[in-house]
Design an enzyme around this catalytic site. Structure first.
Site, PDB file in Angstrom:
ATOM      1  N   TYR A  20       3.253  -6.794  17.118  1.00  0.00           N
ATOM      2  CA  TYR A  20       3.536  -5.953  15.951  1.00  0.00           C
ATOM      3  C   TYR A  20       4.300  -4.697  16.379  1.00  0.00           C
ATOM      4  CZ  TYR A  20       3.027  -2.324  12.476  1.00  0.00           C
ATOM      5  OH  TYR A  20       3.305  -1.294  11.616  1.00  0.00           O
ATOM      6  N   SER A  59       6.251   3.288  13.210  1.00  0.00           N
ATOM      7  CA  SER A  59       4.824   3.542  13.410  1.00  0.00           C
ATOM      8  C   SER A  59       4.610   4.326  14.691  1.00  0.00           C
ATOM      9  CB  SER A  59       4.116   2.186  13.518  1.00  0.00           C
ATOM     10  OG  SER A  59       2.800   2.343  13.977  1.00  0.00           O
ATOM     11  N   LYS A  94       8.397  -3.321  15.769  1.00  0.00           N
ATOM     12  CA  LYS A  94       8.872  -2.009  15.287  1.00  0.00           C
ATOM     13  C   LYS A  94       9.831  -1.394  16.301  1.00  0.00           C
ATOM     14  CE  LYS A  94       6.697  -1.850  11.399  1.00  0.00           C
ATOM     15  NZ  LYS A  94       7.428  -1.899  10.136  1.00  0.00           N
ATOM     16  N   LEU A 107       5.476 -10.530  -2.144  1.00  0.00           N
ATOM     17  CA  LEU A 107       4.055 -10.531  -2.525  1.00  0.00           C
ATOM     18  C   LEU A 107       3.177 -11.242  -1.491  1.00  0.00           C
ATOM     19  CD1 LEU A 107       4.297 -11.107  -6.422  1.00  0.00           C
ATOM     20  CD2 LEU A 107       4.220  -8.950  -5.158  1.00  0.00           C
ATOM     21  N   ASP A 160      12.329 -12.520  -0.607  1.00  0.00           N
ATOM     22  CA  ASP A 160      12.027 -12.336   0.811  1.00  0.00           C
ATOM     23  C   ASP A 160      13.204 -11.638   1.488  1.00  0.00           C
ATOM     24  OD1 ASP A 160      11.684 -13.081   3.718  1.00  0.00           O
ATOM     25  OD2 ASP A 160       9.906 -14.039   2.856  1.00  0.00           O
ATOM     26  N   ASN A 190      -8.622  -1.986   9.913  1.00  0.00           N
ATOM     27  CA  ASN A 190      -8.468  -0.534  10.046  1.00  0.00           C
ATOM     28  C   ASN A 190      -9.747   0.193   9.637  1.00  0.00           C
ATOM     29  OD1 ASN A 190      -5.283  -1.329   9.032  1.00  0.00           O
ATOM     30  ND2 ASN A 190      -5.597  -0.234  10.930  1.00  0.00           N
ATOM     31  N   TYR A 235       0.818  -1.220   0.000  1.00  0.00           N
ATOM     32  CA  TYR A 235       0.000   0.000   0.000  1.00  0.00           C
ATOM     33  C   TYR A 235       0.857   1.277   0.000  1.00  0.00           C
ATOM     34  CZ  TYR A 235      -3.187   3.487   2.116  1.00  0.00           C
ATOM     35  OH  TYR A 235      -3.911   4.611   2.416  1.00  0.00           O
TER      36      TYR A 235
END
Ligand code: NAD
Ligand code: WQD
Length: 342
Positions: free
Chosen positions: A150, A126, A154, A35, A60, A200, A13
């Protein structure tokens, strides 16, 4: 040749939008993506939008041999590292998968970069690393803590980058902390394409609008906010893409190495969930049925950025409004009700 950038996760995205901005700014790009959460169709569409072929390597970030081959064949001036998994709920169910992909994968990438002496790195972090903020707006020196794997992944990578900068002053490690990315390219050709039912808010709203989902549940209406619903800093993905170009330009202008440098990318303004839903309905003319539901576990009341550092250092600030975010999301969703799937 002199300004070639490796874009990991460039089919995703934010990566796909950034590839357009990079091309427009004169950078040569190579996309490296497995992908796992994207499709070749996204790359085809980016290629059509920029009217140029795109070099894409399916691979990867945990595969050091494949990465070595890529670095041996290309002379990169830097890497923009989007590749990673990003679903908070899934990370709670599958922490090993998240640490392996996001932490081990990033370490493997950095190791290969070091081997090839490519030491300019832009990392997708993030706002989640700020946890539940004590002070708003959130600046880059705010304390960091995370409550899910998650977010931890980060934060761990941020610590790795900080240690790396201390160990070797040749690294330039810009860490962009995105707030809530939404919207789509103004053409309606590329946008966010969640695999399953969206977690989301914005993709959920747009799937209700297009009739794929019946009703939005608004999680919590008793937060200490303007209308009781959660407040977030929504940032248009096109602005975010421009932020990456600004970060690269900044790196190119430096005469000495900058080490680890965290920078918020947000609009600097908070909007409530209800405000976003209302704006989307107004802008698009679509009815968005909703109901109030219990607070979602792990959610915080309010989160918005101080975007001063990005402004003073990079000369970057968000340009696009909530209206643009809603319009562009709707154009993408209505033109592509099934995302990239035909
Ligand atoms: P996305 O899932 O659309 O894009 C990530 C891309 O990385 C995908 O194309 C996926 O196939 C690829 N990828 C994943 N694991 C890989 C691996 N091991 N090797 C190679 N490719 C791999 O996500 P996005 O929304 O574009 O997010 C990009 C980055 O920004 C992520 O690191 C994400 O954590 C971070 N981020 C996203 C948001 C958000 O709300 N979208 C907010 C803050 C930070
Ligand atoms: C926004 C608001 C929800 C869905 C997440 C990650 C964060 C970052 C961005 C990657 C909250 C409410 C949502 C719905 C709702 N990603 N909501 N109904 O939680 O701020 O951030 O994405 O780094 O790490 O945690 O974004 O869009 O999920 O939620 O009421 O169906 O919308 O409760 O207040 P969030 P979100």
């Amino acid at each position: 040749m002199k300004n070639k950038i490796l874009v990991t996760g460039g089919a995703g995205y934010i990566g796909s939008h950034t590839c357009i901005a990079l091309h427009q700014a004169g950078y040569d790009i190579v996309i490296y993506d497995n992908l796992s959460n994207s499709s070749r169709e996204a790359i085809n569409r980016v290629s059509k939008l920029i009217c140029a072929p795109i070099e894409f390597i399916e691979g990867d970030i945990r595969d050091s041999d494949a990465l070595r081959q890529v670095f041996a064949e290309h002379q990169f001036i830097g890497v923009i590292h989007f590749a990673g998994l990003k679903a908070v709920g899934e990370s709670v169910a599958k922490p090993l998968m998240y640490y392996n992909n996001n932490v081990s994968g990033t370490i493997t990438l950095l190791e290969v970069m070091a081997e090839y002496k490519v030491k300019n790195f832009v990392f997708s972090s993030s706002a989640t690393v700020y946890g539940d903020p004590e002070i708003l707006p959130i600046d880059e020196n705010s304390p960091r803590s995370c409550t899910n794997p998650y977010g931890q992944s980060k934060l761990v990578v941020e610590h790795v980058l900080e240690d790396l900068a201390v160990s070797d002053s040749n690294w330039n490690l810009i860490t962009l902390r995105y707030f809530n990315p939404v919207g789509a390219h103004a053409s309606g050709q590329i946008g966010e394409d969640p695999n399953d039912i969206p977690n989301n808010l914005m993709p959920y709203i747009s799937q209700v609008a297009v009739g794929k989902l019946a009703k939005l549940s608004i999680f919590g209406n008793d937060y200490p906010t303007v209308d009781g619903t959660g407040v977030r800093d929504f940032i248009h993905v096109t602005d975010l893409a421009a932020g990456h170009v600004a970060a690269l330009k900044y790196l190119e202008q430096q005469t000495s190495n900058i080490g680890f440098m965290p920078i918020n990318l947000g609009s600097g303004t908070g909007s409530s969930v209800l405000e976003l839903v209302t704006a989307f309905a107004e802008v698009t003319g679509q009815n968005i049925p909703y109901q109030f539901a219990e607070r979602r576990a792990g959610d915080i009341a309010s989160c918005y950025a101080s975007a001063d550092k990005a402004q003073s250092l990079l000369g970057w600030q968000a340009q696009l409004s909530i209206t643009d975010m809603c319009q562009d999301t709707w154009r993408w969703q209505s033109m592509n009700p099934n995302g990239y799937k035909v």
